[in-house]
Design a protein around this motif. Structure first.
Motif, PDB file in Angstrom:
ATOM      1  N   GLY A 179      96.628  85.776  10.485  1.00  0.00           N
ATOM      2  CA  GLY A 179      97.443  86.255   9.370  1.00  0.00           C
ATOM      3  C   GLY A 179      97.000  87.641   8.968  1.00  0.00           C
ATOM      4  N   ILE A 180      97.816  88.331   8.189  1.00  0.00           N
ATOM      5  CA  ILE A 180      97.440  89.682   7.756  1.00  0.00           C
ATOM      6  C   ILE A 180      96.254  89.601   6.787  1.00  0.00           C
ATOM      7  N   ASP A 181      95.569  90.708   6.614  1.00  0.00           N
ATOM      8  CA  ASP A 181      94.382  90.727   5.739  1.00  0.00           C
ATOM      9  C   ASP A 181      94.745  90.270   4.326  1.00  0.00           C
ATOM     10  N   GLY A 182      93.960  89.343   3.803  1.00  0.00           N
ATOM     11  CA  GLY A 182      94.194  88.840   2.460  1.00  0.00           C
ATOM     12  C   GLY A 182      95.124  87.639   2.418  1.00  0.00           C
ATOM     13  N   ALA A 183      95.472  87.082   3.584  1.00  0.00           N
ATOM     14  CA  ALA A 183      96.408  85.945   3.628  1.00  0.00           C
ATOM     15  C   ALA A 183      95.769  84.663   3.081  1.00  0.00           C
ATOM     16  N   GLY A 184      94.441  84.581   3.106  1.00  0.00           N
ATOM     17  CA  GLY A 184      93.761  83.402   2.560  1.00  0.00           C
ATOM     18  C   GLY A 184      93.068  82.547   3.606  1.00  0.00           C
ATOM     19  N   LYS A 185      92.877  83.061   4.814  1.00  0.00           N
ATOM     20  CA  LYS A 185      92.245  82.256   5.877  1.00  0.00           C
ATOM     21  C   LYS A 185      90.857  81.783   5.472  1.00  0.00           C
ATOM     22  N   SER A 186      90.013  82.741   5.058  1.00  0.00           N
ATOM     23  CA  SER A 186      88.606  82.407   4.759  1.00  0.00           C
ATOM     24  C   SER A 186      88.510  81.338   3.677  1.00  0.00           C
ATOM     25  N   THR A 187      89.453  81.383   2.743  1.00  0.00           N
ATOM     26  CA  THR A 187      89.446  80.417   1.639  1.00  0.00           C
ATOM     27  C   THR A 187      89.513  78.979   2.171  1.00  0.00           C
ATOM     28  N   HIS A 188      90.151  78.771   3.327  1.00  0.00           N
ATOM     29  CA  HIS A 188      90.373  77.399   3.806  1.00  0.00           C
ATOM     30  C   HIS A 188      89.494  77.003   4.990  1.00  0.00           C
ATOM     31  N   GLN A 214      98.137  92.755  -2.947  1.00  0.00           N
ATOM     32  CA  GLN A 214      97.716  92.486  -4.341  1.00  0.00           C
ATOM     33  C   GLN A 214      96.452  91.632  -4.356  1.00  0.00           C
ATOM     34  N   ARG A 215      96.396  90.637  -3.458  1.00  0.00           N
ATOM     35  CA  ARG A 215      95.203  89.779  -3.404  1.00  0.00           C
ATOM     36  C   ARG A 215      93.976  90.584  -2.981  1.00  0.00           C
ATOM     37  N   ARG A 216      94.157  91.437  -1.989  1.00  0.00           N
ATOM     38  CA  ARG A 216      93.016  92.233  -1.495  1.00  0.00           C
ATOM     39  C   ARG A 216      92.510  93.174  -2.572  1.00  0.00           C
ATOM     40  N   ALA A 261      90.210  91.664  -4.806  1.00  0.00           N
ATOM     41  CA  ALA A 261      89.053  90.970  -4.234  1.00  0.00           C
ATOM     42  C   ALA A 261      87.942  91.882  -3.732  1.00  0.00           C
ATOM     43  N   ARG A 262      88.259  93.029  -3.097  1.00  0.00           N
ATOM     44  CA  ARG A 262      87.186  93.766  -2.408  1.00  0.00           C
ATOM     45  C   ARG A 262      87.577  95.196  -2.048  1.00  0.00           C
ATOM     46  N   GLU A 263      86.557  95.930  -1.550  1.00  0.00           N
ATOM     47  CA  GLU A 263      86.784  97.300  -1.080  1.00  0.00           C
ATOM     48  C   GLU A 263      87.421  97.248   0.320  1.00  0.00           C
ATOM     49  N   PHE A 294      91.191  98.874   8.425  1.00  0.00           N
ATOM     50  CA  PHE A 294      92.500  98.230   8.578  1.00  0.00           C
ATOM     51  C   PHE A 294      93.153  98.003   7.224  1.00  0.00           C
ATOM     52  N   GLU A 295      92.329  97.566   6.282  1.00  0.00           N
ATOM     53  CA  GLU A 295      92.879  97.222   4.963  1.00  0.00           C
ATOM     54  C   GLU A 295      93.412  98.446   4.213  1.00  0.00           C
ATOM     55  N   GLN A 296      93.023  99.647   4.689  1.00  0.00           N
ATOM     56  CA  GLN A 296      93.531 100.879   4.056  1.00  0.00           C
ATOM     57  C   GLN A 296      94.931 101.255   4.538  1.00  0.00           C
ATOM     58  N   GLU A 355      98.484  74.177  -2.584  1.00  0.00           N
ATOM     59  CA  GLU A 355      99.671  73.939  -1.729  1.00  0.00           C
ATOM     60  C   GLU A 355      99.407  74.361  -0.281  1.00  0.00           C
ATOM     61  N   VAL A 356      98.644  75.434  -0.115  1.00  0.00           N
ATOM     62  CA  VAL A 356      98.294  75.862   1.247  1.00  0.00           C
ATOM     63  C   VAL A 356      97.402  74.795   1.898  1.00  0.00           C
ATOM     64  N   ALA A 357      96.428  74.284   1.145  1.00  0.00           N
ATOM     65  CA  ALA A 357      95.530  73.240   1.675  1.00  0.00           C
ATOM     66  C   ALA A 357      96.341  72.014   2.096  1.00  0.00           C
ATOM     67  N   SER A 412     101.987  82.190   0.809  1.00  0.00           N
ATOM     68  CA  SER A 412     102.290  82.810  -0.491  1.00  0.00           C
ATOM     69  C   SER A 412     102.137  81.782  -1.622  1.00  0.00           C
ATOM     70  N   LEU A 413     101.995  80.497  -1.257  1.00  0.00           N
ATOM     71  CA  LEU A 413     101.880  79.437  -2.275  1.00  0.00           C
ATOM     72  C   LEU A 413     100.444  79.353  -2.821  1.00  0.00           C
ATOM     73  N   SER A 414     100.242  78.426  -3.751  1.00  0.00           N
ATOM     74  CA  SER A 414      98.912  78.304  -4.372  1.00  0.00           C
ATOM     75  C   SER A 414      97.889  77.791  -3.359  1.00  0.00           C
ATOM     76  N   VAL A 415      96.608  77.935  -3.681  1.00  0.00           N
ATOM     77  CA  VAL A 415      95.539  77.460  -2.795  1.00  0.00           C
ATOM     78  C   VAL A 415      95.717  75.965  -2.499  1.00  0.00           C
ATOM     79  N   ASP A 459      88.088  82.377  13.233  1.00  0.00           N
ATOM     80  CA  ASP A 459      88.823  83.234  12.298  1.00  0.00           C
ATOM     81  C   ASP A 459      89.311  84.443  13.097  1.00  0.00           C
ATOM     82  N   ARG A 460      90.539  84.391  13.556  1.00  0.00           N
ATOM     83  CA  ARG A 460      91.224  85.387  14.397  1.00  0.00           C
ATOM     84  C   ARG A 460      90.839  85.252  15.867  1.00  0.00           C
ATOM     85  N   PHE A 461      91.815  85.552  16.722  1.00  0.00           N
ATOM     86  CA  PHE A 461      91.600  85.584  18.175  1.00  0.00           C
ATOM     87  C   PHE A 461      92.657  86.544  18.738  1.00  0.00           C
TER      88      PHE A 461
HETATM   89  N1  LIG Z   1      96.862  80.797  -2.054  1.00  0.00           N
HETATM   90  C1  LIG Z   1      96.262  81.775  -2.737  1.00  0.00           C
HETATM   91  N2  LIG Z   1      96.782  82.217  -3.895  1.00  0.00           N
HETATM   92  C2  LIG Z   1      96.196  83.244  -4.574  1.00  0.00           C
HETATM   93  N3  LIG Z   1      95.066  83.882  -4.173  1.00  0.00           N
HETATM   94  C3  LIG Z   1      94.504  83.470  -3.020  1.00  0.00           C
HETATM   95  C4  LIG Z   1      95.069  82.410  -2.251  1.00  0.00           C
HETATM   96  N4  LIG Z   1      94.297  82.231  -1.148  1.00  0.00           N
HETATM   97  C5  LIG Z   1      93.300  83.142  -1.229  1.00  0.00           C
HETATM   98  N5  LIG Z   1      93.417  83.872  -2.353  1.00  0.00           N
HETATM   99  C6  LIG Z   1      92.554  84.992  -2.787  1.00  0.00           C
HETATM  100  O1  LIG Z   1      92.964  86.133  -2.036  1.00  0.00           O
HETATM  101  C7  LIG Z   1      91.839  86.886  -1.608  1.00  0.00           C
HETATM  102  C8  LIG Z   1      91.846  86.978  -0.070  1.00  0.00           C
HETATM  103  O2  LIG Z   1      91.617  85.666   0.464  1.00  0.00           O
HETATM  104  P1  LIG Z   1      90.764  85.460   1.787  1.00  0.00           P
HETATM  105  O3  LIG Z   1      89.538  86.325   1.784  1.00  0.00           O
HETATM  106  O4  LIG Z   1      90.594  83.994   1.984  1.00  0.00           O
HETATM  107  O5  LIG Z   1      91.793  86.057   2.862  1.00  0.00           O
HETATM  108  P2  LIG Z   1      91.589  86.294   4.405  1.00  0.00           P
HETATM  109  O6  LIG Z   1      92.855  85.918   5.061  1.00  0.00           O
HETATM  110  O7  LIG Z   1      90.363  85.609   4.883  1.00  0.00           O
HETATM  111  O8  LIG Z   1      91.407  87.855   4.484  1.00  0.00           O
HETATM  112  P3  LIG Z   1      90.737  88.725   5.664  1.00  0.00           P
HETATM  113  O9  LIG Z   1      91.304  88.271   6.945  1.00  0.00           O
HETATM  114  O10 LIG Z   1      91.139  90.110   5.357  1.00  0.00           O
HETATM  115  O11 LIG Z   1      89.248  88.525   5.568  1.00  0.00           O
HETATM  116  C9  LIG Z   1      90.611  86.187  -2.188  1.00  0.00           C
HETATM  117  O12 LIG Z   1      90.275  86.805  -3.403  1.00  0.00           O
HETATM  118  C10 LIG Z   1      91.092  84.756  -2.426  1.00  0.00           C
HETATM  119  O13 LIG Z   1      90.405  84.138  -3.500  1.00  0.00           O
END
Ligand SMILES: Nc1ncnc2c1ncn2[C@@H]1O[C@H](COP(=O)(O)OP(=O)(O)OP(=O)(O)O)[C@@H](O)[C@H]1O
Ligand SMILES: Cc1cn([C@H]2C[C@H](O)[C@@H](COP(=O)(O)O)O2)c(=O)[nH]c1=O
Length: 202
Positions: free
Chosen positions: A10-19, A140-142, A145-147, A151-153, A188-190, A183-186, A91-93
């Motif tokens: 997924g694109i940067d900030g999609a939420g992969k690491s969260t899950h 918006q999520r990125r 969250a971080r610097e 790629f993220e630039q 709902e994604v889980a 795009s759904l909540s954490v 995480d990515r391939f």
């Molecule tokens: N479903 C969600 N709804 C809202 N915010 C979320 C959701 N999932 C993750 N986030 C938040 O969005 C930010 C990016 O999430 P995360 O680091 O998991 O993304 P990522 O896909 O691993 O990014 P990257 O590939 O760039 O490392 C974090 O601050 C995280 O808490």
């Protein structure tokens, strides 16, 4: 349980690491799990990752660097783990190379396909969880969250091309890909991820 190779895209900030951590814990109850990432996963590939994320380079150098890191990672970590019957969560391939270097940078997809064959010798993930969401939501999520790294630039147009690159890969391998509406909540994604795993009896 026989080996499984599961990738997260997924694109940067999609939420992969969260899950990834919670899925690692769930699957660990069924057998040994190796959780790794690309670029990275070995000392050499982690060194290449630092250059890849932070040094300026032309798109072909970028492409060759990420496939060099992938070769080392496959030989030293992924293939031995799968041969031992383990589950590998990555995480990515290679889909990321098609999406970022192919879609984002406009590199020739035929060159990418050749590298894919040389480097992977037929190895493909058993399942790819594709965290899909609009580039604007991910940005918006990125931002919260971080610097940003190199790629993220990139601008929103770049990330929409990357997203389209993922969509093309998913359309070409529908059995392997599971699209997650990221795009759904954490929660709902889980739930979507759990449903995909249960569908496969995992
Ligand atoms: N479903 C969600 N709804 C809202 N915010 C979320 C959701 N999932 C993750 N986030 C938040 O969005 C930010 C990016 O999430 P995360 O680091 O998991 O993304 P990522 O896909 O691993 O990014 P990257 O590939 O760039 O490392 C974090 O601050 C995280 O808490
Ligand atoms: C494997 C791979 C990765 N990338 C890009 C995608 C991301 O912007 C970074 C990795 O950072 P993350 O926080 O670990 O997601 O690298 C790429 O362009 N091509 C690839 O093949």
């Amino acid at each position: 349980m026989s080996s499984r190779f599961i990738t997260f895209e997924g694109i940067d900030g999609a939420g992969k690491s969260t899950h990834i951590a919670s899925l690692t814990a769930r699957l660990a109850a069924q057998g040994e799990v190796v959780s790794t990432r690309e670029p990275g996963g070995t000392p050499l590939a982690e060194t290449l990752r630092g250059l890849f994320l932070h040094s300026g380079m032309d798109p072909l150098t970028e492409l060759l660097l990420v496939f060099a890191a992938r070769r080392d990672h496959l030989q030293k970590v992924i293939e031995p783990a799968l041969a031992a019957g383990k589950t590998v969560l990555c995480d990515r391939f290679t889909d990321a190379s098609f999406a970022y270097q192919g879609g984002g940078r406009g590199m020739d997809l035929a060159v990418l396909s050749t590298l894919e064959q040389w480097v992977q010798q037929g190895r493909q993930p058993d399942l790819t969880l594709w965290f899909d969401l609009p580039a604007e939501v991910a940005a918006q999520r990125r931002a919260a969250a971080r610097e940003a790294d190199r790629f993220e630039q990139q601008d929103l147009e770049f990330f929409e091309r990357v997203r389209a690159g993922y969509a093309a890969r998913a359309a070409a391998a529908p059995q392997r890909f599971a699209r997650i509406d990221a795009s759904l909540s954490v929660a709902e994604v889980a739930a979507q991820i759990l449903a995909v795993m249960e569908q496969r009896g995992w």
